[in-house]
Enzyme design. Structure first.
Site, PDB file in Angstrom:
ATOM      1  N   LYS A  57      26.093   2.844 -10.715  1.00  0.00           N
ATOM      2  CA  LYS A  57      26.779   2.350 -11.385  1.00  0.00           C
ATOM      3  C   LYS A  57      27.113   0.331 -10.769  1.00  0.00           C
ATOM      4  O   LYS A  57      26.588  -0.285 -11.605  1.00  0.00           O
ATOM      5  CB  LYS A  57      28.258   2.605 -10.846  1.00  0.00           C
ATOM      6  CG  LYS A  57      28.761   4.215 -12.073  1.00  0.00           C
ATOM      7  CD  LYS A  57      30.123   4.413 -11.326  1.00  0.00           C
ATOM      8  CE  LYS A  57      29.806   5.600 -11.940  1.00  0.00           C
ATOM      9  NZ  LYS A  57      31.777   6.341 -11.575  1.00  0.00           N
ATOM     10  N   GLN A 101      35.330   6.499  -6.532  1.00  0.00           N
ATOM     11  CA  GLN A 101      34.999   7.601  -6.976  1.00  0.00           C
ATOM     12  C   GLN A 101      35.708   8.921  -7.064  1.00  0.00           C
ATOM     13  O   GLN A 101      36.540   9.037  -5.435  1.00  0.00           O
ATOM     14  CB  GLN A 101      34.134   7.151  -6.384  1.00  0.00           C
ATOM     15  CG  GLN A 101      32.690   8.740  -6.773  1.00  0.00           C
ATOM     16  CD  GLN A 101      32.223   8.178  -8.239  1.00  0.00           C
ATOM     17  OE1 GLN A 101      31.739   7.286  -8.991  1.00  0.00           O
ATOM     18  NE2 GLN A 101      32.058   9.565  -8.851  1.00  0.00           N
ATOM     19  N   ASP A 124      38.781   2.975 -15.048  1.00  0.00           N
ATOM     20  CA  ASP A 124      38.456   4.583 -15.103  1.00  0.00           C
ATOM     21  C   ASP A 124      39.585   5.119 -16.053  1.00  0.00           C
ATOM     22  O   ASP A 124      39.047   6.185 -16.729  1.00  0.00           O
ATOM     23  CB  ASP A 124      38.838   5.225 -14.383  1.00  0.00           C
ATOM     24  CG  ASP A 124      36.974   5.581 -13.846  1.00  0.00           C
ATOM     25  OD1 ASP A 124      36.160   5.584 -14.154  1.00  0.00           O
ATOM     26  OD2 ASP A 124      37.355   6.260 -12.247  1.00  0.00           O
TER      27      ASP A 124
END
Ligand code: NAD
Length: 311
Positions: A57, A101, A124
């Site tokens: 990422k 994460q 997200d």
């Protein structure tokens, strides 16, 4: 029974490259207007798979000109300490997206943390406000939606797969994939059925689908007998297999897979038995299908969040 035409491969890697090249121009435009989109990633502990995801990422941010920073608290970090970190990132103007994460260590309250990210920076798309906006059918340019299902919709749209009026069956009801993709397909005017572990007559239901989305986490769960010839097959599953008997069930006739399995001792297979792809009109391969799009959509959400906060 087989489909009369050769199935089309929906190439996630190529579509991701297209999305990323569009983002390069959008980032340049943002810089011209005086700001650089920025992503903060929080990675707790030393889970090797998570480290790998986060690394790619951060690398993709660099490729596209997006600012990124990593926060790597120790495994023993408390929920309160993480809440304080999220709070500080919420307040910083140069941070447009905050990504926590997952999975977090068991002692950390994951739900509390995901809700602590302000919806405007929730790249997200896991915050209940964004989930609610998605469900209420708000225009897609105004919603930060979860990356994997958003990637599936991009792939279907860019590949000109008809959705409106089509019968779609989603297998799996997770908050990350199953539920949001069902909402997105409804918003795009498909007739949607969601199947899960308690569904009766699942094969019969899947056989009615024009579009099948499989997000279950079970190797080759969707077998050829469940597929209506000509359906579009979207395979979200990423299952690593190491058992030679299981490998042979799927790839006995694939010399390239055999070579890599012999070398590495493992390979990945999706939730759809590759033998079913031959019946479809279009399908997403594993790897190189849906998985390839997820990071591109995270980047897209970061650029979108940056623009939305300044509009
Ligand atoms: P999950 O474990 O949270 O949910 C699995 C779902 O499958 C559940 O809703 C369950 O009801 C359903 N299910 C389980 N067994 C079933 C059965 N026998 N019959 C019918 N339904 C059944 O999974 P998830 O997070 O949605 O992930 C699903 C798969 O997608 C996994 O393989 C995961 O690795 C993969 N995934 C890929 C990406 C990507 O970027 N490509 C992103 C997220 C998840």
């Amino acid at each position: 029974m087989s489909s009369t035409t050769t199935p089309r491969v929906l190439d996630g890697t190529a579509i991701a490259a297209e999305i990323k090249s569009e983002l390069v121009s959008k980032v340049a435009e943002a810089k011209h207007r005086g700001y650089t989109p920025g992503l903060a990633v929080i990675l707790v502990g030393e889970n090797p798979a998570s480290q790998l995801y986060v690394k790619s990422k951060v690398k993709t941010c660099a490729e596209l000109g997006i600012y990124s920073e990593m926060h790597t608290p120790h495994e023993s970090v408390t929920t309160d300490q993480l809440l304080a970190l999220v709070q500080s990132l919420n307040e910083r103007n140069e941070i447009d997206g905050i990504l926590i994460q997952l999975p977090l260590p068991a002692h950390v309250d994951t739900e509390l943390l995901l809700e602590a990210v302000i919806p405007e920076k929730d790249v997200d798309g896991f915050h209940p406000i964004n989930a609610g906006r998605l469900l209420s059918g708000a225009p897609s340019e105004k919603v930060l939606a979860p990356c994997t299902p958003a990637g599936i919709m991009e792939m279907l749209h860019r590949s000109n797969i008809p959705i409106s009026g089509q019968r779609a069956v989603v297998i799996g009801r997770s908050n990350i994939v199953g539920k949001p993709i069902a909402a997105m397909l409804i918003n795009a005017s498909a007739t949607v059925t969601v199947c899960h572990s308690r569904t009766r007559n699942l094969p019969e239901i899947v056989r009615e689908a024009d579009i099948v989305v499989a997000a279950i986490g079970r190797p080759g769960f969707v077998t050829p007998d469940m597929v209506r010839p000509g359906a579009t097959l979207v395979d979200v599953g990423i299952n690593r297999i190491t058992d030679p008997a299981e490998f042979n069930r799927f790839f006995a006739n694939s010399p390239s897979r055999q070579e890599s399995f012999a070398k590495r001792g493992s390979t990945v297979v999706g939730d759809i038995d590759p033998a079913a792809f031959a019946l479809s009109s279009a399908y997403t391969p594993v790897p190189g299908g849906v998985g390839a799009l997820t990071i591109a959509m995270l980047m897209s959400n970061t650029v979108k969040a940056a623009a939305m906060r300044r509009s």
